[in-house]
Write a protein that holds these residues in place. Structure first.
Motif, mmCIF file in Angstrom:
data_model
loop_
_atom_site.group_PDB
_atom_site.id
_atom_site.type_symbol
_atom_site.label_atom_id
_atom_site.label_comp_id
_atom_site.label_asym_id
_atom_site.label_seq_id
_atom_site.Cartn_x
_atom_site.Cartn_y
_atom_site.Cartn_z
ATOM 1 N N VAL A 82 -26.830 34.249 7.990
ATOM 2 C CA VAL A 82 -26.115 33.109 8.554
ATOM 3 C C VAL A 82 -27.121 32.186 9.229
ATOM 4 O O VAL A 82 -27.950 32.631 10.033
ATOM 5 C CB VAL A 82 -25.056 33.568 9.583
ATOM 6 C CG1 VAL A 82 -24.404 32.368 10.256
ATOM 7 C CG2 VAL A 82 -24.000 34.428 8.912
ATOM 8 N N SER A 115 -28.041 30.019 11.943
ATOM 9 C CA SER A 115 -27.544 29.861 13.309
ATOM 10 C C SER A 115 -27.335 28.406 13.679
ATOM 11 O O SER A 115 -26.454 28.079 14.488
ATOM 12 C CB SER A 115 -28.521 30.510 14.304
ATOM 13 O OG SER A 115 -28.653 31.887 14.043
ATOM 14 N N CYS A 154 -23.883 27.521 11.891
ATOM 15 C CA CYS A 154 -22.694 28.271 12.317
ATOM 16 C C CYS A 154 -22.054 27.615 13.543
ATOM 17 O O CYS A 154 -22.734 27.293 14.519
ATOM 18 C CB CYS A 154 -23.082 29.712 12.634
ATOM 19 S SG CYS A 154 -21.716 30.734 13.212
ATOM 20 N N HIS A 178 -16.088 32.137 13.701
ATOM 21 C CA HIS A 178 -15.927 33.552 13.340
ATOM 22 C C HIS A 178 -14.744 33.824 12.418
ATOM 23 O O HIS A 178 -14.249 34.950 12.346
ATOM 24 C CB HIS A 178 -15.804 34.439 14.590
ATOM 25 C CG HIS A 178 -16.940 34.271 15.554
ATOM 26 N ND1 HIS A 178 -16.809 34.448 16.907
ATOM 27 C CD2 HIS A 178 -18.232 33.903 15.352
ATOM 28 C CE1 HIS A 178 -17.965 34.211 17.505
ATOM 29 N NE2 HIS A 178 -18.846 33.872 16.570
ATOM 30 N N CYS A 226 -15.032 33.918 9.330
ATOM 31 C CA CYS A 226 -15.604 34.792 8.294
ATOM 32 C C CYS A 226 -15.373 36.256 8.639
ATOM 33 O O CYS A 226 -15.073 37.076 7.777
ATOM 34 C CB CYS A 226 -17.096 34.505 8.123
ATOM 35 S SG CYS A 226 -18.028 34.584 9.678
ATOM 36 N N ASN A 234 -26.094 32.615 20.815
ATOM 37 C CA ASN A 234 -26.418 31.347 20.188
ATOM 38 C C ASN A 234 -27.814 30.904 20.611
ATOM 39 O O ASN A 234 -28.098 30.834 21.812
ATOM 40 C CB ASN A 234 -25.381 30.291 20.593
ATOM 41 C CG ASN A 234 -25.347 29.121 19.633
ATOM 42 O OD1 ASN A 234 -26.381 28.583 19.258
ATOM 43 N ND2 ASN A 234 -24.139 28.722 19.250
ATOM 44 N N VAL A 267 -22.923 33.203 17.702
ATOM 45 C CA VAL A 267 -22.860 32.852 16.285
ATOM 46 C C VAL A 267 -22.759 34.119 15.448
ATOM 47 O O VAL A 267 -23.092 35.216 15.902
ATOM 48 C CB VAL A 267 -24.102 32.037 15.850
ATOM 49 C CG1 VAL A 267 -24.117 30.686 16.533
ATOM 50 C CG2 VAL A 267 -25.380 32.813 16.135
ATOM 51 N N SER A 273 -15.895 32.517 2.946
ATOM 52 C CA SER A 273 -16.108 31.273 3.675
ATOM 53 C C SER A 273 -15.860 30.064 2.793
ATOM 54 O O SER A 273 -15.227 29.093 3.204
ATOM 55 C CB SER A 273 -17.533 31.234 4.227
ATOM 56 O OG SER A 273 -17.735 32.275 5.146
ATOM 57 N N CYS A 304 -17.096 27.162 6.211
ATOM 58 C CA CYS A 304 -18.369 26.554 6.591
ATOM 59 C C CYS A 304 -19.445 26.944 5.587
ATOM 60 O O CYS A 304 -19.336 27.947 4.903
ATOM 61 C CB CYS A 304 -18.767 26.972 7.999
ATOM 62 S SG CYS A 304 -19.244 28.703 8.124
ATOM 63 N N SER A 310 -22.513 27.948 6.260
ATOM 64 C CA SER A 310 -23.621 28.536 7.011
ATOM 65 C C SER A 310 -24.235 29.765 6.349
ATOM 66 O O SER A 310 -25.296 30.224 6.769
ATOM 67 C CB SER A 310 -23.154 28.899 8.427
ATOM 68 O OG SER A 310 -22.080 29.813 8.370
#
Length: 719
Positions: free
Chosen positions: A619, A621, A624, A628, A630, A644, A653, A670, A676, A678
């Motif tokens: 991921v 950071s 992201c 959450h 995901c 973070n 994150v 996702s 997202c 990410s």
């Protein structure tokens, strides 16, 4: 492939008489079968007895050498019906499966077998899955044994006792013309020890002889009027024969019988736990020497009246150690003592828990209560009140009970499990079409009823997912959804679920999770497995079987990790105007079995210096948002959180742990949920080639140059 191979261990099965056998309880059972002159063995895997089937599968060469027929049965009912070979012929046969769910499935065949009786020894080895580690409803085999009058052995959990129970079980079956059930609890299955082996022996009467010289006895067939006589025969002939055999062979044991005027009656399977409790109370030692008289019931049913009265004679009180409810043994003992006019006080559930597993802690409390009541232990002193003073040093608070201090840890899908994306897709469909009634099944997919998916309304048994939704086949704005695994499909689901849905013109949807194995029971091969099995026929497609019984709407998804594709297929099945049952076959190999197969090969290749590439997700950071979603839509154990790195953002994150197997579900979820961007995929290269090193160096230089320019631009605006 089974979760564990016993190829090396089964070599011990060739030990001859006088040699010392060292190993696990399951392996000892197999050795005892070989020494008993068994003709055939069959069964269906299920905890805690799965390993017995795996041992038998790995020992097929030895079984064949001794003329023993071995079968992986399609179900417990199939296994139990196999014992029909012992009805008319002096053939010794054994079957094995999980209790009590397996016994329930096999009940029809077992009841018929017990009614007509047997000529050869018939042994039913059940894995008693009762207690804290159980995966099923809390019931015991005892009720079934009593209902059909099948004698129930419950040996002390040590190898000599277990081996002796197998051999005596066959003799008891033949002496009383009754099938015998051998109950092995989880601790007995996996206990380690040793015993003096005997010689393996071939059956005196072979399967070939039975085929070439067929015999029939109408009085053994369960059909009126013979069936009415069977009930009388059980009571007048078979029961007395069993009691006589048990008394003469001294299958039940007495320890320190006259050491005191109180005593304890315990089932063999609970003997070790009881001895641990008595040792803690200084009423026994680690070698089994006890100050309290014990009557150990290695035969839990039938109860031998003469032995009970002998043990209770002259005793003020006895304590009965019997797990679970109803308290069959305690009630039986109470009747025996009452009818004999005995003055011995009987205790059981008044001093021990009414239900639940009798752990060492529970037996310790019960034995202490019994000992205190009859003066064999001093009551624990009441602590004197302590004056409230300022302590000189900090005093640690007393530890809380385990249940209060340890968080619950519900079971869940393995990392990379191909079933997880199915339920992620179902959650996405739920957003569009609303919640549906979901009939669950036995297997790994049952974990979907727990967070984060919270999918599933009922579960009724193995392969009964579709049948569990049968009543909800009516005109409505939604269709019921059923789920079953490929193991459950071949076990019971094809006929009880799919064919039944066709016959009754169901309009519901059934999802068959096809992961190549009966994964929930240890990864054994089944009809639809893709693995090549030298002794079994595999490669039979579920879709062909489904179409064969009349299903018109069938879809097969070859890759469950395609969350968007799974979502669209589910939506189509739930909204199509085509009538009739819908079946969606979702395919992907069980990741746990795949890793068991591939990891040793990868380790070997790396050790040999070969280039290996492992894919892993991560991921970004910076990208992201800390939403959450995901994690909520996937629940993968490899998905976690971390602080973070941005000092201006406080939300943690998402983070992918190193246990990631690169299945890609997190990223797929996702993107399918439009969450997202990410997630990224990385390649970890072991033993990189010169080209790998050159490419990496080039990447580092380009990225470094870009980062230097970015840092320079940020510096211009710094203050």
């Amino acid at each position: 492939m089974a979760e564990r191979s016993f190829v090396e261990e089964v070599k011990k099965l060739r030990l001859s008489g006088g040699e010392v056998f060292r190993g696990e309880g399951i392996l000892a059972v197999t050795k005892a079968l070989l020494e008993s002159g068994v003709s055939y063995v069959a069964g269906y895997q299920g905890a805690p007895i799965s390993h017995l089937m795996d041992v038998l599968a790995d020992a097929q060469d030895i079984l064949t050498e001794h003329g023993i027929r071995f079968e992986n049965s399609a179900s417990e009912a199939t296994a139990a019906a196999t014992l029909a070979a012992s009805v008319n012929y002096p053939l010794r046969g054994a079957v094995t499966f999980k209790a009590t769910v397996g016994t329930n499935v096999a009940s029809d065949a077992l009841a018929n077998l017990a009614s007509g009786g047997v000529t050869g020894g018939a042994l039913v080895i059940v894995g008693e899955d009762y207690g804290e580690g159980s995966s099923i409803m809390q019931e015991r085999s005892h009720a079934f044994a009593m209902k059909s009058q099948i004698w129930l052995l419950d040996p002390r959990p040590n190898l000599p006792s277990i081996v002796d129970a197998v051999k005596q079980g066959f003799d008891l079956s033949e002496a009383s013309h009754t099938p015998v059930m051998l109950q092995l609890r989880i601790r007995a299955c996996h206990v380690h020890g040793q015993f003096v082996a005997g010689d393996n022996r071939r059956a005196k009467f072979t399967l070939k002889e039975a085929l070439e010289n067929p015999q029939r006895d109408v009085s053994r067939i369960v059909l009126p009027p013979a069936s009415f006589l069977h009930e009388q025969e059980k009571v007048k002939d078979r029961w007395p024969a069993a009691v006589k055999f048990i008394e003469e062979r001294q299958l039940n044991e007495f320890f320190s019988e006259d050491a005191d005027d109180i005593g304890i009656i315990v089932q063999g399977g609970s003997y070790n736990t009881l001895m641990r409790a008595l040792e803690r109370l200084d009423l026994a030692d680690v070698y089994g020497n006890t100050k309290v008289p014990l009557y150990v019931m290695n035969v839990a049913y039938p109860v031998i009246e003469s032995e009970v009265l002998r043990f209770c004679e002259g005793k003020r009180a006895v304590l009965v150690v019997e797990e679970g409810q109803p308290n069959f043994i305690e009630q039986n003992l109470a009747t025996i003592l009452r009818q004999a006019g005995s003055g011995t006080a009987l205790h059981g559930k008044d001093m021990l828990p009414v239900a639940g597993e009798y752990t060492a802690a529970e037996l310790l409390k019960g034995a202490r209560s019994f000992g205190e009541r009859y003066g064999r232990l001093q009551a624990l002193p009441v602590p004197a009140p302590v004056r409230k003073v300022i302590p000189l040093k900090a005093v640690a608070e007393p530890a809380k009970p385990l249940a209060e201090s340890v968080h619950a840890r519900p079971p869940g899908f393995c990392t990379g499990c191909p079933e997880r994306p199915i339920f992620s897709a179902m959650k996405l469909v739920e957003r569009e079409l609303g919640a549906h009634h979901v009939s669950a099944d036995i297997g790994c997919h049952l974990f979907s009823i727990l967070p984060p998916f919270n999918i599933g309304n009922t579960t009724m048994g193995y392969g009964l997912g579709a049948a569990g939704a049968a009543a909800l086949n009516t005109q409505a704005g939604k269709r019921a959804i059923s789920v079953m695994g490929d193991g459950g499909f071949w076990h019971n689901g094809l006929t009880s679920g799919i064919a039944n849905a066709v016959f009754n013109e169901s309009d519901n949807l059934t999802i068959v999770v096809d992961n190549n194995y009966t994964s929930a029971t240890g990864g054994q091969d089944i009809l639809s497995s893709k693995a090549v099995n030298a002794t079994r026929s595999t490669g039979h497609e579920i879709e062909r079987a489904v179409r064969g019984v009349g299903v018109k709407w069938v879809r097969t998804l070859r890759r469950t990790y395609d969350v968007a594709g799974m979502r669209d297929a589910l939506k189509d099945a739930l909204t199509t105007r085509q009538k009739g049952p819908k079946v969606l076959v979702a395919q992907s190999e069980c990741m746990l079995n795949r890793q068991r197969r591939e990891k040793p090969l990868v380790r070997k290749a790396i050790a040999e210096g070969k280039r290996q590439v492992r894919e892993k997700f991560g991921v970004d950071s910076d990208t992201c948002t800390g939403d959450h979603s995901c994690i909520r839509l996937s629940g993968c154990p490899s998905l976690s959180i971390k602080p973070n790195p941005d000092p201006l953002r406080t939300d943690p994150v998402a983070h992918v742990l190193d246990s990631c197997v690169g299945c890609g579900v997190c990223g797929e979820v996702s993107h399918a949920a439009v969450l997202c961007p990410s997630f990224y995929k990385a390649q970890i290269v072991s033993n990189p080639s010169r080209w790998d090193r050159l490419r990496d160096a080039l990447r580092q230089r380009v990225i470094g140059w870009l980062q230097k320019g970015d840092a320079k631009r940020r510096a211009e605006y710094a203050f």
